[in-house]
Write a protein that holds these residues in place. Structure first.
Motif, mmCIF file in Angstrom:
data_model
loop_
_atom_site.group_PDB
_atom_site.id
_atom_site.type_symbol
_atom_site.label_atom_id
_atom_site.label_comp_id
_atom_site.label_asym_id
_atom_site.label_seq_id
_atom_site.Cartn_x
_atom_site.Cartn_y
_atom_site.Cartn_z
ATOM 1 N N GLY A 55 0.808 -1.216 0.000
ATOM 2 C CA GLY A 55 0.000 0.000 0.000
ATOM 3 C C GLY A 55 0.843 1.270 0.000
ATOM 4 N N THR A 56 2.096 1.162 0.431
ATOM 5 C CA THR A 56 2.997 2.314 0.410
ATOM 6 C C THR A 56 3.415 2.641 -1.017
ATOM 7 O OG1 THR A 56 3.886 1.452 2.469
ATOM 8 C CG2 THR A 56 5.109 3.236 1.453
ATOM 9 N N LEU A 57 3.493 1.582 -1.837
ATOM 10 C CA LEU A 57 4.047 1.763 -3.177
ATOM 11 C C LEU A 57 3.075 2.435 -4.132
ATOM 12 C CD1 LEU A 57 5.882 -1.663 -3.582
ATOM 13 C CD2 LEU A 57 6.894 0.560 -3.085
ATOM 14 N N ILE B 44 -5.039 5.666 -7.264
ATOM 15 C CA ILE B 44 -4.408 4.911 -6.180
ATOM 16 C C ILE B 44 -5.390 3.898 -5.600
ATOM 17 C CG2 ILE B 44 -3.422 5.060 -3.857
ATOM 18 C CD1 ILE B 44 -2.494 7.956 -4.673
ATOM 19 N N THR B 45 -6.598 4.375 -5.276
ATOM 20 C CA THR B 45 -7.556 3.464 -4.649
ATOM 21 C C THR B 45 -8.006 2.398 -5.648
ATOM 22 O OG1 THR B 45 -9.266 5.129 -5.098
ATOM 23 C CG2 THR B 45 -8.400 5.037 -2.870
ATOM 24 N N HIS B 46 -8.089 2.769 -6.916
ATOM 25 C CA HIS B 46 -8.447 1.784 -7.939
ATOM 26 C C HIS B 46 -7.382 0.691 -8.018
ATOM 27 C CE1 HIS B 46 -9.125 0.078 -11.935
ATOM 28 N NE2 HIS B 46 -10.399 0.365 -11.701
ATOM 29 N N ASP B 47 -6.118 1.107 -8.028
ATOM 30 C CA ASP B 47 -5.019 0.134 -8.086
ATOM 31 C C ASP B 47 -5.031 -0.783 -6.866
ATOM 32 O OD1 ASP B 47 -4.176 1.237 -10.425
ATOM 33 O OD2 ASP B 47 -2.411 2.252 -9.606
ATOM 34 N N ILE B 48 -5.282 -0.188 -5.702
ATOM 35 C CA ILE B 48 -5.289 -0.988 -4.476
ATOM 36 C C ILE B 48 -6.438 -2.005 -4.517
ATOM 37 C CG2 ILE B 48 -5.742 -0.876 -1.984
ATOM 38 C CD1 ILE B 48 -4.034 1.661 -1.901
ATOM 39 N N GLU B 49 -7.617 -1.565 -4.969
ATOM 40 C CA GLU B 49 -8.748 -2.496 -5.039
ATOM 41 C C GLU B 49 -8.488 -3.609 -6.050
ATOM 42 O OE1 GLU B 49 -12.432 -0.315 -5.425
ATOM 43 O OE2 GLU B 49 -12.112 0.707 -3.519
ATOM 44 N N GLU B 82 -1.678 3.349 8.622
ATOM 45 C CA GLU B 82 -0.645 3.748 9.586
ATOM 46 C C GLU B 82 0.685 3.060 9.278
ATOM 47 O OE1 GLU B 82 -3.343 2.044 10.317
ATOM 48 O OE2 GLU B 82 -3.046 0.566 11.900
ATOM 49 N N GLU B 83 0.641 2.034 8.427
ATOM 50 C CA GLU B 83 1.887 1.363 8.051
ATOM 51 C C GLU B 83 2.463 1.940 6.756
ATOM 52 O OE1 GLU B 83 1.391 -3.196 9.319
ATOM 53 O OE2 GLU B 83 -0.228 -2.414 8.088
ATOM 54 N N PHE B 84 1.682 2.824 6.088
ATOM 55 C CA PHE B 84 2.221 3.472 4.879
ATOM 56 C C PHE B 84 3.059 4.659 5.331
ATOM 57 C CE2 PHE B 84 -2.111 2.567 2.685
ATOM 58 C CZ PHE B 84 -1.883 1.224 2.785
ATOM 59 N N GLY B 85 2.725 5.813 4.741
ATOM 60 C CA GLY B 85 3.391 7.027 5.207
ATOM 61 C C GLY B 85 4.857 7.066 4.879
ATOM 62 N N ALA B 86 5.345 6.080 4.122
ATOM 63 C CA ALA B 86 6.759 6.093 3.791
ATOM 64 C C ALA B 86 7.035 6.998 2.612
ATOM 65 C CB ALA B 86 7.245 4.681 3.490
ATOM 66 N N ASP B 87 5.996 7.592 2.071
ATOM 67 C CA ASP B 87 6.181 8.494 0.946
ATOM 68 C C ASP B 87 5.814 9.910 1.372
ATOM 69 O OD1 ASP B 87 6.498 9.681 -1.438
ATOM 70 O OD2 ASP B 87 4.729 8.802 -2.379
ATOM 71 N N PRO B 88 6.810 10.722 1.725
ATOM 72 C CA PRO B 88 6.533 12.029 2.325
ATOM 73 C C PRO B 88 5.797 12.970 1.378
ATOM 74 C CG PRO B 88 8.862 11.822 1.774
ATOM 75 C CD PRO B 88 8.253 10.479 1.550
ATOM 76 N N MET B 89 5.965 12.777 0.063
ATOM 77 C CA MET B 89 5.375 13.712 -0.880
ATOM 78 C C MET B 89 3.876 13.511 -1.039
ATOM 79 S SD MET B 89 7.824 15.561 -1.973
ATOM 80 C CE MET B 89 7.394 16.225 -3.579
ATOM 81 N N SER B 90 3.394 12.341 -0.720
ATOM 82 C CA SER B 90 1.977 12.095 -0.985
ATOM 83 C C SER B 90 1.283 11.534 0.243
ATOM 84 C CB SER B 90 1.824 11.125 -2.145
ATOM 85 O OG SER B 90 2.357 9.885 -1.787
ATOM 86 N N GLU B 91 1.618 12.090 1.380
ATOM 87 C CA GLU B 91 0.961 11.615 2.585
ATOM 88 C C GLU B 91 -0.522 11.901 2.535
ATOM 89 O OE1 GLU B 91 2.584 12.884 6.270
ATOM 90 O OE2 GLU B 91 4.317 11.583 5.990
ATOM 91 N N GLY B 92 -1.287 10.910 2.891
ATOM 92 C CA GLY B 92 -2.727 11.075 2.854
ATOM 93 C C GLY B 92 -3.216 11.827 4.074
ATOM 94 N N THR B 93 -4.531 11.971 4.148
ATOM 95 C CA THR B 93 -5.136 12.595 5.314
ATOM 96 C C THR B 93 -4.942 11.665 6.500
ATOM 97 O OG1 THR B 93 -6.883 12.883 3.725
ATOM 98 C CG2 THR B 93 -7.207 13.886 5.889
ATOM 99 N N PRO B 94 -4.538 12.179 7.615
ATOM 100 C CA PRO B 94 -4.433 11.306 8.778
ATOM 101 C C PRO B 94 -5.786 10.691 9.075
ATOM 102 C CG PRO B 94 -3.667 13.521 9.275
ATOM 103 C CD PRO B 94 -4.265 13.564 7.915
ATOM 104 N N ASP B 95 -5.771 9.427 9.411
ATOM 105 C CA ASP B 95 -7.017 8.751 9.681
ATOM 106 C C ASP B 95 -7.228 8.680 11.186
ATOM 107 O OD1 ASP B 95 -9.153 7.167 9.845
ATOM 108 O OD2 ASP B 95 -8.188 5.355 9.078
ATOM 109 N N PRO B 96 -8.314 9.277 11.681
ATOM 110 C CA PRO B 96 -8.511 9.385 13.121
ATOM 111 C C PRO B 96 -8.539 8.026 13.810
ATOM 112 C CG PRO B 96 -10.534 9.919 11.930
ATOM 113 C CD PRO B 96 -9.429 9.836 10.916
#
Lengths: 121, 235
Positions: A55-57, B44-49, B82-96
């Protein structure tokens, strides 16, 4: 002994460092192949300190693709949805070379400036 | 005996049991909320699904029904926000629901109102219902009345409606519906919406049941969102 707060802070800083190099490593992994499927990139990074979840990629690849550093082609897959295979563009190679230069300069500078600390231990 | 759902994930049809369905739905909600503000959100969400669909197909083999463990395994591969976030340029909205304790800025969680069509409350395309929610008008009837008035007096009501229909995105996910009303996205709100959705669903089911009385099995489409299903997106 470090406090719990300090251990957390160490962890967070380590995370920042990894974040910074992920783009470099992912671009290199893609440049090394003619084309590559995202889960293969994940496999390459597995069991290293740079291990990430798939999911990071996806956001990273989408961003690099939109910046025209990467491109993708659709490939049919046996018994699954069509897959996006990523490859690096000419601009991507140039970008990667630039990143590698920066990285090498950083490594040298960091190495020089941390030597004293290591020697004193 | 367990209830099963028929869903469309990454343009693939799946039969999924109830526990697995709920698990998958809440996971996808966190994914969509995480990336909502990110550039390339749809892609992104399409690819993930699509990847989740592929993982399910690999895990299923000859089994017909996706179960809880399949969803768990797919999530383990894909990871949680919470395990993503490794990409500083495209950080998503924090999820409460997942970012608590990581020290991220809580104030970001408040979202402003966004203009969405509300096909579930709507008469035609949900434009009036969406406008009513956006402007805090308690009943969309007044917005409809306004459209009727400007249609009769000047004739621009119908073209205006059609333009708004085309421009306003439909509120597809629980997150969209909250943003439409301008409520902050947090766990209790999401669960409120989900409860409402289930009530909505059971109403639709009753209607459907009446229509299909005679047939043994009513087909349950995930969230009854035919529009979302057509676009190939689960949520």
């Amino acid at each position: 002994m470090m406090s719990e707060e300090q251990i957390k802070s160490l962890h967070a800083t380590g995370q920042q460092l990894r974040r910074g190099v992920l783009e470099l490593v992912v671009l290199s992994a893609i440049a090394a192949e003619e084309e590559i499927y995202p889960s293969t990139i994940q496999q390459k990074l597995k069991d290293t300190p740079l291990e990430v979840k798939e999911g990071t990629l996806y956001p990273l690849l989408t961003r690099l693709k939109n910046s025209e550093l990467l491109q993708y082609t659709w490939r049919e897959s046996t018994g699954g949805p069509p897959r996006k295979y990523f490859s690096i563009t000419d601009n991507g190679r140039e970008f990667l070379d630039g990143l590698l230069d920066t990285w090498n300069q950083l490594v040298t500078a960091v190495h020089q400036n941390t030597q004293n600390h290591l020697n004193n231990e | 005996m367990n209830k099963v759902f028929n869903i469309n994930l990454g343009s693939y049809p799946f039969t999924i049991d109830e526990d697995a369905y709920n698990h998958l739905r809440s996971y996808l909600e966190t994914i969509h909320n995480h990336f909502r503000q990110t550039e390339g959100y749809e892609e992104i969400t399409h690819d993930i699904e699509a990847r989740l669909a592929e993982l399910f197909l690999e895990q299923l083999g000859n089994r017909p029904i996706v179960n809880f463990q399949d969803v768990e395994d797919a999530i383990a591969t894909m990871g949680r926000p919470e395990e993503f976030g490794a990409d500083p340029m495209s950080e998503g909205t924090p999820d409460p629901s997942t970012d608590a304790g990581t020290g991220k800025d809580k104030f970001k969680l408040k979202t402003g109102k966004r203009l969405y069509r509300d096909p579930e409350e709507g008469m035609i395309g949900g434009v009036a219902a969406g406008l009513a929610a956006y402007f805090g008008i308690p009943d969309p009837i007044w917005v409809r009345f306004f459209f009727v008035v400007i249609t009769i007096s000047g004739g621009i009501g119908i073209p205006l409606y059609l333009i708004l229909w085309a421009l306003m995105p439909a509120a597809k996910t629980a997150g969209d519906r909250l943003a439409m009303r301008g409520e902050p996205i947090n766990i209790s709100n999401i669960s409120k919406i989900v409860t409402e959705e289930f009530e909505h669903l059971s109403e639709k089911m009753t209607e459907l049941g009446e229509e299909l009385s005679g047939k043994k099995k009513a087909r349950l489409k995930m969230g009854m969102r035919t529009r979302a299903l057509r676009s190939g997106s689960l949520l």
